[in-house]
Design a protein around this motif. Structure first.
Motif, PDB file in Angstrom:
ATOM      1  N   PRO A 128       0.829  -1.065   0.048  1.00  0.00           N
ATOM      2  CA  PRO A 128       0.013  -0.105  -0.143  1.00  0.00           C
ATOM      3  C   PRO A 128       0.761   1.272   0.073  1.00  0.00           C
ATOM      4  O   PRO A 128       0.448   2.437  -0.370  1.00  0.00           O
ATOM      5  CB  PRO A 128      -1.002  -0.163   1.292  1.00  0.00           C
ATOM      6  CG  PRO A 128      -0.223  -1.005   2.065  1.00  0.00           C
ATOM      7  CD  PRO A 128       0.712  -2.142   1.182  1.00  0.00           C
ATOM      8  N   GLU A 129       2.171   1.176   0.487  1.00  0.00           N
ATOM      9  CA  GLU A 129       3.049   2.377   0.350  1.00  0.00           C
ATOM     10  C   GLU A 129       3.432   2.699  -1.034  1.00  0.00           C
ATOM     11  O   GLU A 129       4.286   1.853  -1.410  1.00  0.00           O
ATOM     12  CB  GLU A 129       4.219   2.190   1.412  1.00  0.00           C
ATOM     13  CG  GLU A 129       3.455   2.335   2.893  1.00  0.00           C
ATOM     14  CD  GLU A 129       3.320   3.756   3.396  1.00  0.00           C
ATOM     15  OE1 GLU A 129       3.586   4.858   2.595  1.00  0.00           O
ATOM     16  OE2 GLU A 129       2.400   3.919   4.185  1.00  0.00           O
ATOM     17  N   PRO A 130       3.124   3.934  -1.267  1.00  0.00           N
ATOM     18  CA  PRO A 130       3.743   4.294  -2.778  1.00  0.00           C
ATOM     19  C   PRO A 130       5.357   4.123  -2.731  1.00  0.00           C
ATOM     20  O   PRO A 130       5.778   3.610  -3.817  1.00  0.00           O
ATOM     21  CB  PRO A 130       3.380   5.708  -2.929  1.00  0.00           C
ATOM     22  CG  PRO A 130       2.337   6.047  -2.191  1.00  0.00           C
ATOM     23  CD  PRO A 130       2.489   4.648  -0.853  1.00  0.00           C
ATOM     24  N   ARG A 131       5.972   4.524  -1.699  1.00  0.00           N
ATOM     25  CA  ARG A 131       7.448   4.455  -1.813  1.00  0.00           C
ATOM     26  C   ARG A 131       8.135   3.113  -2.070  1.00  0.00           C
ATOM     27  O   ARG A 131       8.995   2.802  -3.004  1.00  0.00           O
ATOM     28  CB  ARG A 131       7.940   4.875  -0.487  1.00  0.00           C
ATOM     29  CG  ARG A 131       9.880   4.908  -0.323  1.00  0.00           C
ATOM     30  CD  ARG A 131       9.989   5.212   1.030  1.00  0.00           C
ATOM     31  NE  ARG A 131      11.346   5.195   1.235  1.00  0.00           N
ATOM     32  CZ  ARG A 131      12.297   6.094   0.816  1.00  0.00           C
ATOM     33  NH1 ARG A 131      11.943   7.238   0.382  1.00  0.00           N
ATOM     34  NH2 ARG A 131      13.358   6.107   1.160  1.00  0.00           N
ATOM     35  N   VAL A 132       7.342   1.934  -1.384  1.00  0.00           N
ATOM     36  CA  VAL A 132       7.888   0.378  -1.644  1.00  0.00           C
ATOM     37  C   VAL A 132       7.608   0.124  -3.173  1.00  0.00           C
ATOM     38  O   VAL A 132       8.170  -0.349  -3.762  1.00  0.00           O
ATOM     39  CB  VAL A 132       6.932  -0.294  -0.700  1.00  0.00           C
ATOM     40  CG1 VAL A 132       7.355  -1.794  -0.842  1.00  0.00           C
ATOM     41  CG2 VAL A 132       7.320  -0.115   0.865  1.00  0.00           C
TER      42      VAL A 132
END
Length: 462
Positions: free
Chosen positions: A227-231
């Motif tokens: 869910p995290e865009p960075r990942v």
């Protein structure tokens, strides 16, 4: 550095409603304390400041000590006088000044200050620092206070020459510290460790392992749906993915995001490099801009990229870019390293006079960097409608004496004019003799504090 580019010193004092406040300080009034302060700041970076005035400006409350010490060459007589200064800050800066010779710097080895000793071990702030003799580094490391500190430092925190000089000293504690591999590659992660991190709660650690070559396929798939865009963004830059797979992951990258330089893209060539250049993923194109194998056609493609970091990295890493691209990138950039672009091969030695009639004031100001620009043109630009241009030109030694003095008397350009090497010496002395109030800024002014800025601001045509 021209006045408009100076980034050293305290925050500017400006009118709260001034639209152009960050470019030019318009609060200075002839005869007031702020005008005197501005002139002292300008004088601080004047390369022609006589040795006889240096001790006086070092004691002045409005002087910029960094500019005074780092912007000049040092005679032995003046160096010895300043090396004995009572203010340890002055001596620490002197120990790292680029204009100080190795022989002079060596004479500071016996300074009683721990700060000076550490400054000597760190080395001068120059692109190609000259090392001290081996014996000097070893003598500094023998000090008890320095030895205690070395245990707390990483070798990268000192100059390479200092660390190398300490690697085989008799004191095994210091020698073992110095032998630590500061530039070595970390041990490769095991699959078990990668799975543990992927199952953990740290988004930062997950992003960091997303590019690991040994990452199992099932973990890649799991992180691709995180869910995290960075990942997801980091996973989407893996070398084995197709363009369609990268798009499907749904990464999110803004022009203000800092992304890692991808080792596999830096080493790419042929079809793989072309795929990175034409990729829809800005992370791949940013790394491709740093690849030394780029063809002229690929450089042209990246020079027209919509992503500003791509163009910035291209200018920072490629010599074969156009002068217009470097100028535009410099003018658009709001990053702290933007000034380094003015040393680009496409700028140094280029004909910049063609920007003299540019609609963008910043481009007109850059004409002063062209050493072949005629004095008549410099004189004309000194009367430019924009104060930013007049500030850059005010420090140029091609100005006539009469025009220099006019700019010196004008509140908007007095600081820049005080940095002009052709300023009469008697006027330099008068600046230091002028009365000054040591209090804070005027009551009707506000202090502009630092804030996060975007990477760039687009500009109209040059």
């Amino acid at each position: 550095m021209p006045a408009a580019e100076s980034s050293v010193g305290s925050e500017p004092v400006i009118d709260a409603t001034e639209e152009d406040a960050l470019l030019v300080d318009k609060t200075q009034r002839p005869g007031n304390h702020e005008t005197t302060r501005a002139r002292v700041r300008g004088l601080s970076r004047n390369p022609a400041l006589p040795d006889t005035l240096v001790p006086r400006i070092l004691e002045h409350p409005a002087a910029d000590l960094v500019d005074v010490i780092h912007r000049r060459e040092w005679s032995d007589e003046l160096f010895d006088a300043v090396a004995a200064h009572s203010d340890v800050r002055v001596r620490e800066m002197l120990a790292q000044a680029g204009g100080v010779s190795v022989e002079q710097r060596t004479r500071m080895v016996d300074d009683a200050s721990f700060g000076v000793a550490m400054a000597l071990l760190e080395g001068p702030f120059t692109t190609r620092p000259q090392p001290l003799p081996v014996w000097a580094y070893r003598k500094l490391a023998e000090r008890p206070d320095v030895k205690r500190m070395l245990r707390l430092l990483h070798p990268n925190e000192l100059s390479r020459a200092a660390v190398a000089a300490l690697a085989d000293v008799e004191d095994e504690e210091i020698a073992s510290w110095a032998r630590l591999t500061s530039g070595g590659q970390p041990e490769p992660m095991t699959v078990e460790r990668l799975r543990t991190i992927a199952a953990g709660d740290s988004v930062w650690e997950k992003a960091n392992i997303a590019l690991e070559p040994a990452l199992p396929e099932d973990v890649v798939a799991s992180l691709s749906a995180h869910p995290e865009p960075r990942v997801r963004t980091y996973v989407s830059m893996r070398p084995e993915l197709t363009e369609q797979q990268r798009t499907a992951i749904g990464s999110e990258v803004s022009e203000n995001d800092r992304l890692p330089r991808l080792a596999w893209v830096l080493e790419a060539e042929g079809e793989q490099l072309q795929a990175c250049v034409s990729s829809a993923h800005p992370g791949l194109r940013r790394s491709a801009a740093c690849n030394k194998r780029l063809s002229a056609e690929q450089i042209a493609t990246l020079a027209a990229d919509d992503d500003f970091p791509v163009r910035l990295l291209l200018c920072e890493n490629q010599d074969a870019v156009s002068t217009d691209l470097v100028v535009r990138t410099y003018l658009e950039a709001r990053v702290i390293t933007r000034g380094q672009l003015l040393s680009h091969a496409a700028i140094v030695g280029a004909d910049l006079t063609r920007y003299a009639d540019s609609p963008h004031w910043g481009a007109r100001a850059l004409v002063v960097l062209d050493r072949r620009a005629p004095a008549e043109l410099i004189e004309r630009l000194s009367r430019d409608e924009h104060p930013g241009v007049r500030n850059w030109v005010a420090g140029d030694k091609r100005l006539s004496q009469d025009r220099l003095l006019e700019l010196f008397e004008a509140p908007e350009t007095t600081e820049a004019a005080a940095a002009n090497p052709n300023l009469p010496v008697e006027l330099m002395a008068a600046i230091l003799e002028a009365p000054i109030d040591a209090d804070g800024p005027p009551e009707d002014k506000v202090l502009v504090l630092g804030h996060t800025m975007p990477t760039h601001e687009p500009i109209p045509e040059l």
